[in-house]
Design a protein around this motif. Structure first.
Motif, mmCIF file in Angstrom:
data_model
loop_
_atom_site.group_PDB
_atom_site.id
_atom_site.type_symbol
_atom_site.label_atom_id
_atom_site.label_comp_id
_atom_site.label_asym_id
_atom_site.label_seq_id
_atom_site.Cartn_x
_atom_site.Cartn_y
_atom_site.Cartn_z
ATOM 1 N N GLY A 85 13.252 79.523 78.103
ATOM 2 C CA GLY A 85 13.206 78.153 78.586
ATOM 3 C C GLY A 85 11.965 77.787 79.367
ATOM 4 N N VAL A 86 10.990 78.678 79.430
ATOM 5 C CA VAL A 86 9.725 78.356 80.076
ATOM 6 C C VAL A 86 8.956 77.442 79.126
ATOM 7 N N THR A 87 8.340 76.399 79.646
ATOM 8 C CA THR A 87 7.635 75.430 78.817
ATOM 9 C C THR A 87 6.350 76.029 78.266
ATOM 10 N N MET A 88 6.146 75.865 76.957
ATOM 11 C CA MET A 88 4.942 76.336 76.279
ATOM 12 C C MET A 88 4.029 75.131 76.078
ATOM 13 N N LEU A 89 2.771 75.241 76.489
ATOM 14 C CA LEU A 89 1.821 74.137 76.450
ATOM 15 C C LEU A 89 0.536 74.538 75.753
ATOM 16 N N GLY A 90 -0.283 73.553 75.397
ATOM 17 C CA GLY A 90 -1.581 73.790 74.793
ATOM 18 C C GLY A 90 -1.738 73.026 73.490
ATOM 19 N N ILE A 91 -2.966 72.967 73.007
ATOM 20 C CA ILE A 91 -3.269 72.263 71.760
ATOM 21 C C ILE A 91 -2.446 72.823 70.601
ATOM 22 N N PRO A 92 -2.356 74.158 70.435
ATOM 23 C CA PRO A 92 -1.578 74.676 69.300
ATOM 24 C C PRO A 92 -0.105 74.267 69.350
ATOM 25 N N THR A 93 0.476 74.234 70.545
ATOM 26 C CA THR A 93 1.894 73.889 70.630
ATOM 27 C C THR A 93 2.124 72.410 70.374
ATOM 28 N N GLU A 94 1.186 71.570 70.777
ATOM 29 C CA GLU A 94 1.318 70.142 70.483
ATOM 30 C C GLU A 94 1.138 69.873 68.990
ATOM 31 N N LEU A 95 0.235 70.624 68.352
ATOM 32 C CA LEU A 95 0.084 70.514 66.898
ATOM 33 C C LEU A 95 1.381 70.940 66.210
ATOM 34 N N ALA A 96 1.954 72.044 66.676
ATOM 35 C CA ALA A 96 3.234 72.499 66.113
ATOM 36 C C ALA A 96 4.313 71.440 66.320
ATOM 37 N N ASP A 97 4.350 70.831 67.509
ATOM 38 C CA ASP A 97 5.331 69.775 67.760
ATOM 39 C C ASP A 97 5.153 68.616 66.783
ATOM 40 N N GLY A 98 3.909 68.243 66.505
ATOM 41 C CA GLY A 98 3.650 67.164 65.547
ATOM 42 C C GLY A 98 4.127 67.524 64.150
ATOM 43 N N LEU A 99 3.858 68.771 63.734
ATOM 44 C CA LEU A 99 4.330 69.222 62.420
ATOM 45 C C LEU A 99 5.855 69.228 62.366
ATOM 46 N N ILE A 100 6.473 69.704 63.443
ATOM 47 C CA ILE A 100 7.941 69.724 63.512
ATOM 48 C C ILE A 100 8.490 68.311 63.378
ATOM 49 N N ARG A 101 7.913 67.366 64.130
ATOM 50 C CA ARG A 101 8.389 65.980 64.077
ATOM 51 C C ARG A 101 8.181 65.389 62.685
#
Length: 122
Positions: A85-101
């Motif tokens: 449950g620790v928050t993961m941050l950074g450009i790669p994780t935001e890119l992954a979030d965009g792909l997921i969405r």
């Protein structure tokens, strides 16, 4: 694109949708504007990480006790923290979030993401 890759992309999209549904994101229909806003938010968060000076390969982890962010190391230890449950941050994780969405949205709209990718990549 080989046939198994089509199945892999569509299987990944279905998995993403099911995970999202299990967290309540599909309990009610969402408007097209909301779907687009979610995608836009992830891209904007990716840009914000860049503006903070983060490298495209950097992933970092934070906890927010008392509102203060504390960085954690990347790698296996970071993956373990993320699973807790620790928050993961950074450009790669935001890119992954965009792909997921994007994959989640494709299934919500009854689209075939592998086919769409093949069409756009032709």
């Amino acid at each position: 694109m080989r046939e198994h890759e089509n199945n892999d992309i569509n299987a990944l999209a279905r998995m993403v949708y099911e995970t999202s549904a299990s967290k309540g994101f599909h309990d009610a229909p969402r408007a097209m504007g909301d779907l687009v806003a979610i995608l836009h938010t992830e891209v904007s968060e990716m840009y914000e990480e860049h503006r903070r000076g983060k490298s495209p390969q950097e992933v970092y982890y934070t906890r927010i006790p008392g509102g203060v962010a504390h960085p954690y190391p990347t790698g296996d230890e970071g993956l373990a923290l993320a699973s807790e449950g620790v928050t993961m941050l950074g450009i790669p994780t935001e890119l992954a979030d965009g792909l997921i969405r994007a994959l989640d949205t494709s299934i919500e709209l009854s689209l075939d993401p592998a086919y769409l990718i093949r069409l756009k990549n032709a």
